[in-house]
Design a protein around this motif. Structure first.
Motif, PDB file in Angstrom:
ATOM      1  N   HIS A 124      27.468  -6.214  71.066  1.00  0.00           N
ATOM      2  CA  HIS A 124      26.867  -5.635  72.272  1.00  0.00           C
ATOM      3  C   HIS A 124      26.455  -4.197  71.980  1.00  0.00           C
ATOM      4  N   SER A 125      25.208  -3.882  72.317  1.00  0.00           N
ATOM      5  CA  SER A 125      24.644  -2.587  71.936  1.00  0.00           C
ATOM      6  C   SER A 125      24.391  -1.695  73.141  1.00  0.00           C
ATOM      7  N   GLU A 126      24.073  -0.454  72.857  1.00  0.00           N
ATOM      8  CA  GLU A 126      23.700   0.483  73.914  1.00  0.00           C
ATOM      9  C   GLU A 126      22.422   0.025  74.602  1.00  0.00           C
ATOM     10  N   ALA A 127      21.511  -0.612  73.857  1.00  0.00           N
ATOM     11  CA  ALA A 127      20.294  -1.159  74.473  1.00  0.00           C
ATOM     12  C   ALA A 127      20.648  -2.285  75.438  1.00  0.00           C
ATOM     13  N   ASN A 128      21.604  -3.159  75.036  1.00  0.00           N
ATOM     14  CA  ASN A 128      22.067  -4.205  75.955  1.00  0.00           C
ATOM     15  C   ASN A 128      22.659  -3.585  77.211  1.00  0.00           C
ATOM     16  N   ALA A 129      23.490  -2.565  77.026  1.00  0.00           N
ATOM     17  CA  ALA A 129      24.160  -1.921  78.160  1.00  0.00           C
ATOM     18  C   ALA A 129      23.156  -1.264  79.105  1.00  0.00           C
ATOM     19  N   ASP A 130      22.098  -0.686  78.527  1.00  0.00           N
ATOM     20  CA  ASP A 130      21.082  -0.009  79.339  1.00  0.00           C
ATOM     21  C   ASP A 130      20.003  -0.950  79.853  1.00  0.00           C
ATOM     22  N   GLY A 131      20.010  -2.210  79.404  1.00  0.00           N
ATOM     23  CA  GLY A 131      18.997  -3.168  79.826  1.00  0.00           C
ATOM     24  C   GLY A 131      17.610  -2.822  79.321  1.00  0.00           C
ATOM     25  N   LEU A 132      17.527  -2.326  78.076  1.00  0.00           N
ATOM     26  CA  LEU A 132      16.251  -1.885  77.521  1.00  0.00           C
ATOM     27  C   LEU A 132      15.819  -2.737  76.342  1.00  0.00           C
ATOM     28  N   ILE A 133      14.519  -2.853  76.160  1.00  0.00           N
ATOM     29  CA  ILE A 133      13.942  -3.492  74.981  1.00  0.00           C
ATOM     30  C   ILE A 133      13.786  -2.427  73.904  1.00  0.00           C
ATOM     31  N   ILE A 134      14.566  -2.529  72.850  1.00  0.00           N
ATOM     32  CA  ILE A 134      14.471  -1.615  71.703  1.00  0.00           C
ATOM     33  C   ILE A 134      14.216  -2.489  70.482  1.00  0.00           C
ATOM     34  N   SER A 135      12.952  -2.591  70.106  1.00  0.00           N
ATOM     35  CA  SER A 135      12.555  -3.566  69.095  1.00  0.00           C
ATOM     36  C   SER A 135      11.762  -2.971  67.944  1.00  0.00           C
ATOM     37  N   ARG A 136      11.451  -1.694  68.029  1.00  0.00           N
ATOM     38  CA  ARG A 136      10.619  -1.080  66.993  1.00  0.00           C
ATOM     39  C   ARG A 136      11.464  -0.131  66.146  1.00  0.00           C
ATOM     40  N   PRO A 137      11.169  -0.017  64.858  1.00  0.00           N
ATOM     41  CA  PRO A 137      11.985   0.829  63.982  1.00  0.00           C
ATOM     42  C   PRO A 137      11.993   2.297  64.382  1.00  0.00           C
ATOM     43  N   GLU A 138      10.936   2.772  65.037  1.00  0.00           N
ATOM     44  CA  GLU A 138      10.886   4.184  65.418  1.00  0.00           C
ATOM     45  C   GLU A 138      12.098   4.590  66.252  1.00  0.00           C
ATOM     46  N   ARG A 139      12.628   3.678  67.048  1.00  0.00           N
ATOM     47  CA  ARG A 139      13.808   3.971  67.864  1.00  0.00           C
ATOM     48  C   ARG A 139      15.032   3.184  67.399  1.00  0.00           C
ATOM     49  N   GLY A 140      14.797   1.976  66.913  1.00  0.00           N
ATOM     50  CA  GLY A 140      15.910   1.094  66.576  1.00  0.00           C
ATOM     51  C   GLY A 140      16.689   1.472  65.331  1.00  0.00           C
ATOM     52  N   LEU A 141      16.037   2.196  64.403  1.00  0.00           N
ATOM     53  CA  LEU A 141      16.735   2.561  63.177  1.00  0.00           C
ATOM     54  C   LEU A 141      17.773   3.655  63.401  1.00  0.00           C
ATOM     55  N   SER A 142      17.468   4.596  64.284  1.00  0.00           N
ATOM     56  CA  SER A 142      18.350   5.765  64.435  1.00  0.00           C
ATOM     57  C   SER A 142      19.138   5.786  65.739  1.00  0.00           C
ATOM     58  N   ASP A 143      18.680   5.054  66.740  1.00  0.00           N
ATOM     59  CA  ASP A 143      19.308   5.110  68.060  1.00  0.00           C
ATOM     60  C   ASP A 143      19.781   3.727  68.501  1.00  0.00           C
ATOM     61  N   PHE A 144      20.495   3.719  69.612  1.00  0.00           N
ATOM     62  CA  PHE A 144      20.918   2.478  70.272  1.00  0.00           C
ATOM     63  C   PHE A 144      21.806   1.620  69.364  1.00  0.00           C
ATOM     64  N   GLY A 145      22.904   2.220  68.954  1.00  0.00           N
ATOM     65  CA  GLY A 145      23.896   1.500  68.179  1.00  0.00           C
ATOM     66  C   GLY A 145      24.784   0.651  69.074  1.00  0.00           C
ATOM     67  N   LEU A 146      25.969   0.359  68.593  1.00  0.00           N
ATOM     68  CA  LEU A 146      26.891  -0.483  69.351  1.00  0.00           C
ATOM     69  C   LEU A 146      27.471   0.262  70.543  1.00  0.00           C
ATOM     70  N   SER A 147      27.712  -0.467  71.601  1.00  0.00           N
ATOM     71  CA  SER A 147      28.392   0.065  72.786  1.00  0.00           C
ATOM     72  C   SER A 147      29.900  -0.048  72.579  1.00  0.00           C
ATOM     73  N   PRO A 148      30.701   0.591  73.427  1.00  0.00           N
ATOM     74  CA  PRO A 148      32.152   0.382  73.340  1.00  0.00           C
ATOM     75  C   PRO A 148      32.526  -1.102  73.438  1.00  0.00           C
ATOM     76  N   ARG A 149      31.800  -1.830  74.260  1.00  0.00           N
ATOM     77  CA  ARG A 149      32.045  -3.272  74.366  1.00  0.00           C
ATOM     78  C   ARG A 149      31.772  -3.964  73.030  1.00  0.00           C
ATOM     79  N   GLY A 150      30.725  -3.539  72.326  1.00  0.00           N
ATOM     80  CA  GLY A 150      30.406  -4.107  71.025  1.00  0.00           C
ATOM     81  C   GLY A 150      31.497  -3.847  70.006  1.00  0.00           C
TER      82      GLY A 150
END
Length: 196
Positions: free
Chosen positions: A23-49
């Protein structure tokens, strides 16, 4: 291109475990994070993950992996790090395992996914909204397997990737029409299945 890529079933040289990232921060925020420009450096695992992975490793019931290959997005890399540390494995990133690009929907609410999936069901080659086609995802995921088959033998290989690419890969390997990839039960965060 055909709705179903040529993927004849045959005996593989290796055994594959497919894992969706925790479970990721993107899942927690309900966001589509699918491009490397944001996905490589941001939106890692959430505490739930993190909790999911701790529980998963405490109750691991799959064959221990000999090799670990992961998408280079932050959420998959962090997931792979947990597994690698537990089993004493090196990390190996492969861009072929990246998230499906959702084009213009990047950063928007994940309630937009069904807009794309509805189009997928009509045409797995579509690129509406600038999304990566289902066929394109299937081809790059199958290429990862083909490369591993060519270079290794007799290993249990864990592939850490993302929800849509894994659904699409499983659909392709099962030789079902790619347009039906959303008909199979989704792999939940931190879920693992064996490649048929």
């Amino acid at each position: 291109m055909s709705n179903t890529p040529p993927t004849p079933r045959r005996s593989r040289r290796n055994r594959y475990l497919l894992m969706r990232h925790g479970h990721s921060e993107a899942n927690a925020d309900g966001l589509i994070i699918s491009r490397p420009e944001r996905g490589l450096s941001d939106f890692g695992l959430s505490p739930r993950g993190h909790a999911q992975l701790k529980s998963l490793l405490a109750d691991w019931h799959w064959p221990p992996p000999d090799r670990l290959v992961h998408s280079d997005f932050r959420r998959t890399t962090e997931t792979a790090e947990w597994i690698a540390q537990h089993f004493g494995l090196p990390l190996s990133a492969d861009i072929g395992l990246r998230e499906r690009s959702f084009g213009e929907l990047e950063g928007l609410s994940d309630c937009r996914y069904p807009d794309v999936w509805t189009l997928d069901a009509d045409d797995p080659d579509h690129q509406v909204f600038g999304v990566e086609s289902v066929t394109g995802v299937a081809n790059r995921m199958l290429a990862v397997i083909a490369a591993l088959e060519a270079e290794t033998y007799g290993e249990t290989i864990l592939l850490v990737s993302h929800g849509d690419p894994l659904q699409i890969l499983l659909t392709a390997v099962e030789e079902r029409p790619l347009s039906t990839h959303r008909n199979r039960e989704p792999l939940l965060p931190a879920g693992i299945v064996t490649l048929p």
